[in-house]
Motif scaffolding. Structure first.
Motif, PDB file in Angstrom:
ATOM      1  N   LEU A  69       7.468  -1.871 -14.160  1.00 41.33           N
ATOM      2  CA  LEU A  69       8.112  -0.966 -13.209  1.00 41.33           C
ATOM      3  C   LEU A  69       7.775  -1.369 -11.778  1.00 41.33           C
ATOM      4  O   LEU A  69       8.655  -1.405 -10.912  1.00 41.33           O
ATOM      5  CB  LEU A  69       7.699   0.485 -13.476  1.00 41.33           C
ATOM      6  CG  LEU A  69       8.273   1.533 -12.525  1.00 41.33           C
ATOM      7  CD1 LEU A  69       9.793   1.478 -12.475  1.00 41.33           C
ATOM      8  CD2 LEU A  69       7.784   2.921 -12.928  1.00 41.33           C
ATOM      9  N   LEU A  70       6.520  -1.687 -11.538  1.00 41.26           N
ATOM     10  CA  LEU A  70       6.101  -2.149 -10.211  1.00 41.26           C
ATOM     11  C   LEU A  70       6.896  -3.389  -9.810  1.00 41.26           C
ATOM     12  O   LEU A  70       7.468  -3.450  -8.718  1.00 41.26           O
ATOM     13  CB  LEU A  70       4.604  -2.457 -10.228  1.00 41.26           C
ATOM     14  CG  LEU A  70       3.996  -3.008  -8.943  1.00 41.26           C
ATOM     15  CD1 LEU A  70       3.945  -1.934  -7.876  1.00 41.26           C
ATOM     16  CD2 LEU A  70       2.597  -3.539  -9.226  1.00 41.26           C
ATOM     17  N   ASN A  71       6.968  -4.370 -10.701  1.00 36.41           N
ATOM     18  CA  ASN A  71       7.688  -5.609 -10.392  1.00 36.41           C
ATOM     19  C   ASN A  71       9.190  -5.387 -10.255  1.00 36.41           C
ATOM     20  O   ASN A  71       9.834  -6.013  -9.412  1.00 36.41           O
ATOM     21  CB  ASN A  71       7.394  -6.682 -11.444  1.00 36.41           C
ATOM     22  CG  ASN A  71       6.048  -7.341 -11.222  1.00 36.41           C
ATOM     23  OD1 ASN A  71       5.487  -7.297 -10.134  1.00 36.41           O
ATOM     24  ND2 ASN A  71       5.522  -7.954 -12.265  1.00 36.41           N
ATOM     25  N   ALA A  72       9.755  -4.510 -11.063  1.00 38.31           N
ATOM     26  CA  ALA A  72      11.190  -4.226 -10.948  1.00 38.31           C
ATOM     27  C   ALA A  72      11.497  -3.623  -9.584  1.00 38.31           C
ATOM     28  O   ALA A  72      12.482  -4.002  -8.930  1.00 38.31           O
ATOM     29  CB  ALA A  72      11.638  -3.284 -12.063  1.00 38.31           C
ATOM     30  N   ALA A  73      10.649  -2.703  -9.130  1.00 38.72           N
ATOM     31  CA  ALA A  73      10.858  -2.091  -7.807  1.00 38.72           C
ATOM     32  C   ALA A  73      10.743  -3.145  -6.711  1.00 38.72           C
ATOM     33  O   ALA A  73      11.581  -3.199  -5.800  1.00 38.72           O
ATOM     34  CB  ALA A  73       9.855  -0.965  -7.584  1.00 38.72           C
ATOM     35  N   LEU A  74       9.722  -3.989  -6.792  1.00 36.44           N
ATOM     36  CA  LEU A  74       9.547  -5.033  -5.784  1.00 36.44           C
ATOM     37  C   LEU A  74      10.712  -6.024  -5.814  1.00 36.44           C
ATOM     38  O   LEU A  74      11.233  -6.419  -4.766  1.00 36.44           O
ATOM     39  CB  LEU A  74       8.228  -5.771  -6.007  1.00 36.44           C
ATOM     40  CG  LEU A  74       6.950  -4.950  -5.780  1.00 36.44           C
ATOM     41  CD1 LEU A  74       5.732  -5.724  -6.287  1.00 36.44           C
ATOM     42  CD2 LEU A  74       6.787  -4.564  -4.329  1.00 36.44           C
ATOM     43  N   ALA A  75      11.141  -6.405  -7.006  1.00 37.04           N
ATOM     44  CA  ALA A  75      12.250  -7.359  -7.128  1.00 37.04           C
ATOM     45  C   ALA A  75      13.549  -6.777  -6.583  1.00 37.04           C
ATOM     46  O   ALA A  75      14.409  -7.515  -6.090  1.00 37.04           O
ATOM     47  CB  ALA A  75      12.435  -7.780  -8.590  1.00 37.04           C
ATOM     48  N   ALA A  76      13.679  -5.453  -6.643  1.00 36.54           N
ATOM     49  CA  ALA A  76      14.873  -4.792  -6.126  1.00 36.54           C
ATOM     50  C   ALA A  76      14.801  -4.566  -4.617  1.00 36.54           C
ATOM     51  O   ALA A  76      15.722  -4.010  -4.034  1.00 36.54           O
ATOM     52  CB  ALA A  76      15.091  -3.463  -6.848  1.00 36.54           C
ATOM     53  N   GLY A  77      13.693  -4.990  -4.001  1.00 38.45           N
ATOM     54  CA  GLY A  77      13.578  -4.899  -2.555  1.00 38.45           C
ATOM     55  C   GLY A  77      12.813  -3.691  -2.036  1.00 38.45           C
ATOM     56  O   GLY A  77      12.658  -3.521  -0.826  1.00 38.45           O
ATOM     57  N   TRP A  78      12.301  -2.872  -2.934  1.00 44.28           N
ATOM     58  CA  TRP A  78      11.524  -1.704  -2.526  1.00 44.28           C
ATOM     59  C   TRP A  78      10.060  -2.088  -2.355  1.00 44.28           C
ATOM     60  O   TRP A  78       9.599  -3.073  -2.919  1.00 44.28           O
ATOM     61  CB  TRP A  78      11.644  -0.590  -3.577  1.00 44.28           C
ATOM     62  CG  TRP A  78      13.039  -0.117  -3.758  1.00 44.28           C
ATOM     63  CD1 TRP A  78      13.911  -0.493  -4.741  1.00 44.28           C
ATOM     64  CD2 TRP A  78      13.753   0.780  -2.915  1.00 44.28           C
ATOM     65  NE1 TRP A  78      15.115   0.127  -4.559  1.00 44.28           N
ATOM     66  CE2 TRP A  78      15.046   0.923  -3.445  1.00 44.28           C
ATOM     67  CE3 TRP A  78      13.421   1.493  -1.763  1.00 44.28           C
ATOM     68  CZ2 TRP A  78      16.015   1.746  -2.866  1.00 44.28           C
ATOM     69  CZ3 TRP A  78      14.380   2.313  -1.187  1.00 44.28           C
ATOM     70  CH2 TRP A  78      15.657   2.429  -1.735  1.00 44.28           C
ATOM     71  N   GLY A  79       9.332  -1.286  -1.632  1.00 46.45           N
ATOM     72  CA  GLY A  79       7.883  -1.389  -1.631  1.00 46.45           C
ATOM     73  C   GLY A  79       7.379  -0.566  -2.804  1.00 46.45           C
ATOM     74  O   GLY A  79       7.967   0.459  -3.148  1.00 46.45           O
ATOM     75  N   ALA A  80       6.299  -1.009  -3.426  1.00 45.36           N
ATOM     76  CA  ALA A  80       5.774  -0.270  -4.577  1.00 45.36           C
ATOM     77  C   ALA A  80       4.290  -0.525  -4.728  1.00 45.36           C
ATOM     78  O   ALA A  80       3.785  -1.570  -4.327  1.00 45.36           O
ATOM     79  CB  ALA A  80       6.520  -0.662  -5.846  1.00 45.36           C
ATOM     80  N   ASN A  81       3.609   0.464  -5.320  1.00 48.16           N
ATOM     81  CA  ASN A  81       2.170   0.372  -5.532  1.00 48.16           C
ATOM     82  C   ASN A  81       1.803   1.158  -6.783  1.00 48.16           C
ATOM     83  O   ASN A  81       2.345   2.233  -7.024  1.00 48.16           O
ATOM     84  CB  ASN A  81       1.424   0.928  -4.317  1.00 48.16           C
ATOM     85  CG  ASN A  81      -0.027   0.537  -4.299  1.00 48.16           C
ATOM     86  OD1 ASN A  81      -0.854   1.212  -4.891  1.00 48.16           O
ATOM     87  ND2 ASN A  81      -0.340  -0.541  -3.610  1.00 48.16           N
ATOM     88  N   TRP A  82       0.868   0.616  -7.566  1.00 49.20           N
ATOM     89  CA  TRP A  82       0.379   1.260  -8.786  1.00 49.20           C
ATOM     90  C   TRP A  82      -0.956   1.888  -8.445  1.00 49.20           C
ATOM     91  O   TRP A  82      -1.927   1.187  -8.142  1.00 49.20           O
ATOM     92  CB  TRP A  82       0.238   0.204  -9.863  1.00 49.20           C
ATOM     93  CG  TRP A  82      -0.333   0.621 -11.183  1.00 49.20           C
ATOM     94  CD1 TRP A  82      -0.804   1.842 -11.555  1.00 49.20           C
ATOM     95  CD2 TRP A  82      -0.497  -0.218 -12.326  1.00 49.20           C
ATOM     96  NE1 TRP A  82      -1.250   1.827 -12.852  1.00 49.20           N
ATOM     97  CE2 TRP A  82      -1.067   0.566 -13.347  1.00 49.20           C
ATOM     98  CE3 TRP A  82      -0.222  -1.553 -12.579  1.00 49.20           C
ATOM     99  CZ2 TRP A  82      -1.359   0.052 -14.611  1.00 49.20           C
ATOM    100  CZ3 TRP A  82      -0.523  -2.064 -13.826  1.00 49.20           C
ATOM    101  CH2 TRP A  82      -1.081  -1.275 -14.837  1.00 49.20           C
ATOM    102  N   PRO A  96       0.833  -1.212   0.000  1.00 52.36           N
ATOM    103  CA  PRO A  96       0.000   0.000   0.000  1.00 52.36           C
ATOM    104  C   PRO A  96       0.865   1.259   0.000  1.00 52.36           C
ATOM    105  O   PRO A  96       1.813   1.377   0.785  1.00 52.36           O
ATOM    106  CB  PRO A  96      -0.806  -0.124   1.290  1.00 52.36           C
ATOM    107  CG  PRO A  96      -0.835  -1.599   1.578  1.00 52.36           C
ATOM    108  CD  PRO A  96       0.492  -2.116   1.094  1.00 52.36           C
ATOM    109  N   ALA A  97       0.548   2.199  -0.872  1.00 52.58           N
ATOM    110  CA  ALA A  97       1.349   3.417  -1.001  1.00 52.58           C
ATOM    111  C   ALA A  97       1.449   4.176   0.312  1.00 52.58           C
ATOM    112  O   ALA A  97       2.494   4.740   0.629  1.00 52.58           O
ATOM    113  CB  ALA A  97       0.765   4.310  -2.093  1.00 52.58           C
TER     114      ALA A  97
END
Length: 192
Positions: A125-138, A19-20
Motif C-alpha cells: 500500500l505504501l509503495n502503491a501510494a508512492l508510485a501513484a505520486g502521493w506522499g505516504a508513510n507507514w 514523513p507523515a
C-alpha cells in the motif's frame, strides 16, 4: 529471457517514504484509494486466507482519534511526551489506512506467515501510494499496539490487531535520502 520493467525497478531502487507530518491535502479520493487498496491486496498470501482488512480513516475521524489517544494515554499513566507523540499522527493526519491483521485458522499456513503477508500488504500500500505520486508513510506507535484503543476506537475484535497506519497525502517537502544498508554486510551468497 525475462521481460524487464526498468521503470518499476527504478522506482523500487529509489523509493522513499515521506514523513507523515509533511503530508497535506489534497488526499486521494475514494476511487483512487480503492485502486491503491486493490494493488495492496495483490500481495503474497499463502493459502489465499486474506488475513487482513482495511479501515480508512478520513479527515473527519482524525480529531476524535487524537482526543481518544489523549484520554487513553492519560488513563494508562503515560507521560505528556508519549501522549503527544501518540496523538500527533491523528492531529496532523488527513487520511490514513489502518491495515488490520486478522489471523485465520489454517493447517497449511502458520500464523507467522500470515503476519508476514500482512506486513507485505502494508508495504504494498505504501509503495502503491508512492508510485501513484502521493506522499505516504507507514506509522505505528503505542496507540496502534494498545488493545483498549484498538477495540474502543476502531472496533477491532480480540483476534485482530493494527499492523500499520499508512498515511497518504500530498507531499509538501522532499526529505533527504537516508543511509541505506551496506549490501556486502547483509548478503551471504551460497553456491554449493
Amino acid at each position: 529471457m525475462p521481460t524487464p520493467n526498468p521503470a518499476a525497478l527504478d522506482f523500487l531502487l529509489t523509493r522513499r517514504s515521506r514523513p507523515a507530518k509533511t503530508l497535506a491535502e489534497p488526499v486521494p479520493d475514494r476511487a483512487t484509494l480503492e485502486t491503491l487498496l486493490t494493488a495492496a491486496a495483490r500481495t503474497p498470501d499463502h493459502g489465499k486466507l486474506e488475513p487482513w482488512r482495511f479501515i480508512v480513516l478520513g479527515k473527519g475521524a482524525m480529531p476524535r482519534l487524537a482526543t481518544a489517544v489523549q484520554a487513553r494515554g492519560e488513563a494508562l499513566g503515560l507521560d505528556a511526551e508519549q501522549i503527544t507523540k501518540g496523538r500527533n499522527q491523528f492531529d496532523q493526519g488527513h487520511l490514513a489506512v489502518a491495515v488490520i491483521e486478522m489471523q485465520k485458522p489454517s493447517e497449511k499456513t502458520p500464523a507467522l506467515e500470515q503476519t508476514y503477508s500482512v506486513g507485505a500488504v502494508c508495504l504494498a500500500l505504501l509503495n502503491a501510494a508512492l508510485a501513484a505520486g502521493w506522499g505516504a508513510n507507514w506509522l505505528s506507535g503505542w496507540p496502534s499496539h494498545d488493545r483498549g484503543f484498538m477495540q474502543s476506537e476502531l472496533g477491532l475484535e480480540a483476534h485482530e490487531r493494527i499492523a500499520g497506519l499508512i498515511h497518504i497525502g500530498t507531499e509538501t517537502s522532499t526529505p533527504p535520502d537516508r543511509p541505506r544498508p551496506d549490501m556486502s554486510k547483509i548478503t551471504t551468497w551460497v553456491d554449493t
